[in-house]
Design a protein around this motif. Structure first.
Motif, PDB file in Angstrom:
ATOM      1  N   PHE A  79      77.619 109.307 -10.027  1.00 21.97           N
ATOM      2  CA  PHE A  79      76.926 108.027 -10.166  1.00 21.97           C
ATOM      3  C   PHE A  79      77.758 107.098 -11.036  1.00 21.97           C
ATOM      4  N   ASN A  80      77.426 105.830 -10.940  1.00 20.92           N
ATOM      5  CA  ASN A  80      78.044 104.823 -11.787  1.00 20.92           C
ATOM      6  C   ASN A  80      77.089 103.641 -11.864  1.00 20.92           C
ATOM      7  N   LEU A  81      77.234 102.828 -12.896  1.00 22.99           N
ATOM      8  CA  LEU A  81      76.349 101.673 -13.058  1.00 22.99           C
ATOM      9  C   LEU A  81      77.082 100.526 -13.720  1.00 22.99           C
ATOM     10  N   SER A  82      76.524  99.339 -13.527  1.00 17.44           N
ATOM     11  CA  SER A  82      77.066  98.136 -14.149  1.00 17.44           C
ATOM     12  C   SER A  82      75.927  97.146 -14.295  1.00 17.44           C
ATOM     13  N   HIS A  83      76.028  96.257 -15.287  1.00 15.72           N
ATOM     14  CA  HIS A  83      75.007  95.228 -15.428  1.00 15.72           C
ATOM     15  C   HIS A  83      75.660  93.914 -15.840  1.00 15.72           C
ATOM     16  N   ALA A  84      75.011  92.846 -15.471  1.00 15.55           N
ATOM     17  CA  ALA A  84      75.473  91.497 -15.802  1.00 15.55           C
ATOM     18  C   ALA A  84      74.232  90.655 -16.052  1.00 15.55           C
ATOM     19  N   GLY A  85      74.053  90.226 -17.299  1.00 15.80           N
ATOM     20  CA  GLY A  85      72.862  89.459 -17.620  1.00 15.80           C
ATOM     21  C   GLY A  85      71.619  90.298 -17.376  1.00 15.80           C
ATOM     22  N   HIS A  86      70.704  89.791 -16.534  1.00 18.02           N
ATOM     23  CA  HIS A  86      69.459  90.515 -16.267  1.00 18.02           C
ATOM     24  C   HIS A  86      69.484  91.246 -14.923  1.00 18.02           C
ATOM     25  N   HIS A  87      70.696  91.514 -14.418  1.00 20.05           N
ATOM     26  CA  HIS A  87      70.842  92.281 -13.184  1.00 20.05           C
ATOM     27  C   HIS A  87      71.549  93.605 -13.468  1.00 20.05           C
ATOM     28  N   VAL A  88      71.148  94.645 -12.728  1.00 19.20           N
ATOM     29  CA  VAL A  88      71.748  95.972 -12.884  1.00 19.20           C
ATOM     30  C   VAL A  88      72.040  96.544 -11.494  1.00 19.20           C
ATOM     31  N   LEU A  89      73.171  97.227 -11.363  1.00 17.97           N
ATOM     32  CA  LEU A  89      73.510  97.970 -10.150  1.00 17.97           C
ATOM     33  C   LEU A  89      73.748  99.427 -10.513  1.00 17.97           C
ATOM     34  N   LEU A  90      73.204 100.342  -9.711  1.00 22.34           N
ATOM     35  CA  LEU A  90      73.422 101.767  -9.871  1.00 22.34           C
ATOM     36  C   LEU A  90      73.878 102.329  -8.531  1.00 22.34           C
ATOM     37  N   ALA A  91      74.916 103.158  -8.549  1.00 17.20           N
ATOM     38  CA  ALA A  91      75.454 103.742  -7.324  1.00 17.20           C
ATOM     39  C   ALA A  91      75.449 105.258  -7.446  1.00 17.20           C
ATOM     40  N   PHE A  92      75.129 105.951  -6.325  1.00  7.96           N
ATOM     41  CA  PHE A  92      75.000 107.412  -6.321  1.00  7.96           C
ATOM     42  C   PHE A  92      75.653 107.981  -5.068  1.00  7.96           C
TER      43      PHE A  92
END
Length: 223
Positions: free
Chosen positions: A81-94
């Motif tokens: 998995f990996n994740l990233s966020h920018a401001g009030h948005h988040v992305l998670l990948a699996f």
């Protein structure tokens, strides 16, 4: 690969089971003005819940970090998995059995784009940025930055690897194309897969992995 935009994300309470040949990409959007700490805490809670779901356990999986800070779950090394966020948005990948990286940035004015590019990007990429009209530089810069970050995160290296050690084609219109070259220890260029992302207006992102093509399933989760 075609840019994955907001309309490709299907709203779900929970993603379905993760197939062996799939990548799941989950987007979360919080209310504007949500404090960064609140976003980070909620994102971590969602990550914990999804890891439990994918691993098929009620027990919270410990999250450790590799030598360069990449998170992983020691109790289930086959679940990446990996994740990233920018401001009030988040992305998670699996994914299962596939290292991957995701990066997300806000489309905000940055005053020193060329200086940053000259310092950190490959020389031909910086040259291409400089040739663009001023209004086209930020979109191009963010496309380059997020693609590079996603690749380095998939490698588990982060910025320590060097953003100048991989380079992308840049068209005369500022559109970023295929990966053209990368340092030998990262494997052949042909093994790399890149998916540009635009999960919401004002956001630029990228998903990267080195390996065979996979089915990409994208979801919007409640924040």
């Amino acid at each position: 690969m075609q840019t994955l935009t907001a309309d490709a994300f299907v709203r779900r309470d929970r993603p379905p089971p993760l197939g062996a040949d799939e990548i799941h990409l989950c987007s979360m959007e919080f209310a504007p003005g949500t404090m960064p700490r609140a976003v980070a805490d909620a994102a971590r809670a969602t990550l914990d819940r999804l890891l439990r779901d994918y691993a098929g356990t009620d027990r919270t999986l410990e999250i450790a970090r590799g030598a360069h800070g990449k998170p992983y779950a020691p109790a289930d090394t086959g679940l990446d998995f990996n994740l990233s966020h920018a401001g009030h948005h988040v992305l998670l990948a699996f994914a299962r059995g596939q290292e991957l990286g995701v990066d997300l940035e806000r489309d905000e004015r940055r005053l020193s784009l060329l200086e940053i590019a000259r310092r950190f990007f490959a020389a031909d990429e910086a040259d291409a940025l400089e040739r663009l009209p001023a209004h086209a530089r930020l979109p191009c810069f963010l496309q380059l930055w997020t693609r590079k970050e996603a690749v380095l995160k998939a490698l588990g290296q982060g910025l320590n690897f060097g953003l100048d050690r991989l380079a992308f084609a840049v068209g005369a219109d500022g559109e970023v194309g295929a990966l053209q070259r990368i340092a030998d220890e990262a494997g052949p260029v042909a093994q790399w897969r890149l998916c540009p992302l635009q999960p919401a207006p004002g956001l630029v992102g990228a998903l990267a992995w080195r390996g065979a093509a996979r089915s990409l399933q994208s979801f919007t989760l409640a924040a």
